[in-house]
Design a protein around this motif. Structure first.
Motif, PDB file in Angstrom:
ATOM      1  N   THR A   1      17.247  10.314  79.291  1.00 49.54           N
ATOM      2  CA  THR A   1      17.091  10.188  77.864  1.00 49.54           C
ATOM      3  C   THR A   1      15.781  10.669  77.292  1.00 49.54           C
ATOM      4  N   LEU A   2      15.956  11.177  76.086  1.00 52.58           N
ATOM      5  CA  LEU A   2      14.576  11.457  75.393  1.00 52.58           C
ATOM      6  C   LEU A   2      14.526  10.945  74.267  1.00 52.58           C
ATOM      7  N   THR A   3      13.331  10.182  73.801  1.00 50.52           N
ATOM      8  CA  THR A   3      13.472   9.412  72.340  1.00 50.52           C
ATOM      9  C   THR A   3      12.385  10.369  71.612  1.00 50.52           C
ATOM     10  N   ILE A   4      12.868  10.738  70.456  1.00 52.64           N
ATOM     11  CA  ILE A   4      11.983  11.189  69.189  1.00 52.64           C
ATOM     12  C   ILE A   4      11.854  10.435  68.364  1.00 52.64           C
ATOM     13  N   THR A   5      10.337  10.259  67.896  1.00 53.93           N
ATOM     14  CA  THR A   5       9.966   9.462  66.785  1.00 53.93           C
ATOM     15  C   THR A   5       9.795  10.405  65.728  1.00 53.93           C
ATOM     16  N   CYS A   6      10.370  10.102  64.589  1.00 54.86           N
ATOM     17  CA  CYS A   6      10.102  10.588  63.344  1.00 54.86           C
ATOM     18  C   CYS A   6      10.306  10.034  62.094  1.00 54.86           C
ATOM     19  N   ASP A   7       9.868  10.793  60.938  1.00 51.35           N
ATOM     20  CA  ASP A   7       9.702   9.962  59.751  1.00 51.35           C
ATOM     21  C   ASP A   7      11.416   9.826  59.301  1.00 51.35           C
ATOM     22  N   ALA A   8      11.632   8.600  58.682  1.00 54.35           N
ATOM     23  CA  ALA A   8      12.940   8.183  58.327  1.00 54.35           C
ATOM     24  C   ALA A   8      13.573   8.901  57.329  1.00 54.35           C
ATOM     25  N   SER A   9      12.412   9.742  56.598  1.00 58.82           N
ATOM     26  CA  SER A   9      13.198  10.346  55.400  1.00 58.82           C
ATOM     27  C   SER A   9      13.661  11.790  55.575  1.00 58.82           C
ATOM     28  N   ILE A  10      13.445  12.315  56.886  1.00 60.10           N
ATOM     29  CA  ILE A  10      13.906  13.549  57.364  1.00 60.10           C
ATOM     30  C   ILE A  10      15.600  13.425  57.260  1.00 60.10           C
ATOM     31  N   ASP A  11      16.093  14.914  57.080  1.00 57.19           N
ATOM     32  CA  ASP A  11      17.637  15.110  56.899  1.00 57.19           C
ATOM     33  C   ASP A  11      18.395  14.387  58.082  1.00 57.19           C
ATOM     34  N   ILE A  12      17.723  14.738  59.320  1.00 56.87           N
ATOM     35  CA  ILE A  12      18.724  14.276  60.486  1.00 56.87           C
ATOM     36  C   ILE A  12      18.919  12.800  60.610  1.00 56.87           C
ATOM     37  N   ALA A  13      17.627  12.106  60.108  1.00 51.23           N
ATOM     38  CA  ALA A  13      17.391  10.687  60.288  1.00 51.23           C
ATOM     39  C   ALA A  13      18.642  10.237  58.996  1.00 51.23           C
ATOM     40  N   ASP A  14      18.475  10.668  57.965  1.00 50.75           N
ATOM     41  CA  ASP A  14      19.488  10.237  56.822  1.00 50.75           C
ATOM     42  C   ASP A  14      21.011  10.668  57.372  1.00 50.75           C
ATOM     43  N   MET A  15      21.589  11.519  58.164  1.00 47.55           N
ATOM     44  CA  MET A  15      22.922  11.924  58.575  1.00 47.55           C
ATOM     45  C   MET A  15      23.217  10.788  59.525  1.00 47.55           C
ATOM     46  N   VAL A  58      11.998   6.209  62.445  1.00 44.11           N
ATOM     47  CA  VAL A  58      13.232   5.946  63.116  1.00 44.11           C
ATOM     48  C   VAL A  58      13.058   6.507  64.698  1.00 44.11           C
ATOM     49  N   GLU A  59      13.653   6.212  65.430  1.00 38.15           N
ATOM     50  CA  GLU A  59      13.765   6.739  66.977  1.00 38.15           C
ATOM     51  C   GLU A  59      15.026   7.373  67.220  1.00 38.15           C
ATOM     52  N   LEU A  60      14.892   8.787  67.546  1.00 34.61           N
ATOM     53  CA  LEU A  60      16.307   9.234  67.670  1.00 34.61           C
ATOM     54  C   LEU A  60      16.480   9.351  69.571  1.00 34.61           C
ATOM     55  N   VAL A  61      17.536   8.689  69.948  1.00 32.19           N
ATOM     56  CA  VAL A  61      17.602   8.756  71.486  1.00 32.19           C
ATOM     57  C   VAL A  61      18.548   9.941  71.476  1.00 32.19           C
ATOM     58  N   CYS A  62      18.167  10.760  72.429  1.00 27.90           N
ATOM     59  CA  CYS A  62      18.826  11.907  72.738  1.00 27.90           C
ATOM     60  C   CYS A  62      19.309  11.983  74.385  1.00 27.90           C
TER      61      CYS A  62
END
Length: 208
Positions: A1-15, A58-62
């Motif tokens: 897996t790959l974990t991407i840490t990003c701002d919670a306000s971006i579009d993909i995090a909201d989706m 948020v963390e996006l687990v890919c």
């Protein structure tokens, strides 16, 4: 897996907050050095889940593209009903020829209502699906569990739908020979074997 840490306000995090989109969100990771003319792709995968770490992050687990290679492949078997998925390459029915666009007039739980549905026989859209533009550049989809009169019981939740939303409906199929003939005029691509014998050489009876 790959974990991407990003701002919670971006579009993909909201989706991914709540009911995720039906379509896969793909991820490409490139390596780039200052002065390079190209940025080669070093990793390809898709977003599997979202985890809120704090109020702003948020963390996006890919998962890697190859993560799905270990899954069992589809097995085409003999049966009386058609094994094909409606509108796929084996079925060949053109879904655009059967598309119907309606406006959602009422939502109660996972049931949506529209007067336009009354123009079709009950059950016409059962086992079908519908799509609508929920996000810019992407369609979301829901399966139809049952169609009766002016209402549709959908599979899953009505998240992302609202009164006034335009949805495009596609009728379902019962996978029977009669439905293939009378509803879609597609008997030449019917994948079932309705005249299979009822006896089996594997049921233990020495006389077959």
């Amino acid at each position: 897996t790959l974990t991407i840490t990003c701002d919670a306000s971006i579009d993909i995090a909201d989706m991914l907050n709540g009911s995720p989109p039906s379509e896969t969100i793909w991820v490409q990771v490139r390596h780039y050095h200052h002065g390079d003319d190209e940025a080669p792709i070093m990793w390809i995968g898709y977003v599997g889940s979202r985890k809120q770490t704090n109020k702003v992050t948020v963390e996006l687990v890919c998962k890697m593209l190859t993560a799905g290679f270990d899954r069992d492949g589809a097995r085409l078997t003999y049966g009386r009903q058609c094994p094909h998925a409606l509108y796929d390459l084996a079925c060949t029915v053109d879904k655009t020829a059967y598309a119907v666009t309606i406006e959602v007039e009422k939502i109660v739980g996972n049931v949506i209502y529209s007067d336009a549905l009354g123009d079709f026989d009950s059950g016409y859209f059962s086992n079908g699906f519908f799509s609508w533009s929920r996000y810019e550049g992407a369609l979301d989809r829901r399966g139809v569990e049952n169609h009766a009169g002016k209402k549709l019981a959908i599979l899953g939740t009505a998240s992302g739908l609202a009164v006034g939303t335009l949805i495009t409906l596609y009728p379902g199929c019962s996978r029977t020979r009669s439905s293939c003939i009378n509803k879609f005029n597609n008997l030449s691509n019917y994948g079932g074997f309705p005249h299979l014998p009822g006896d089996s050489p594997f049921q233990g009876d020495p006389i077959y």
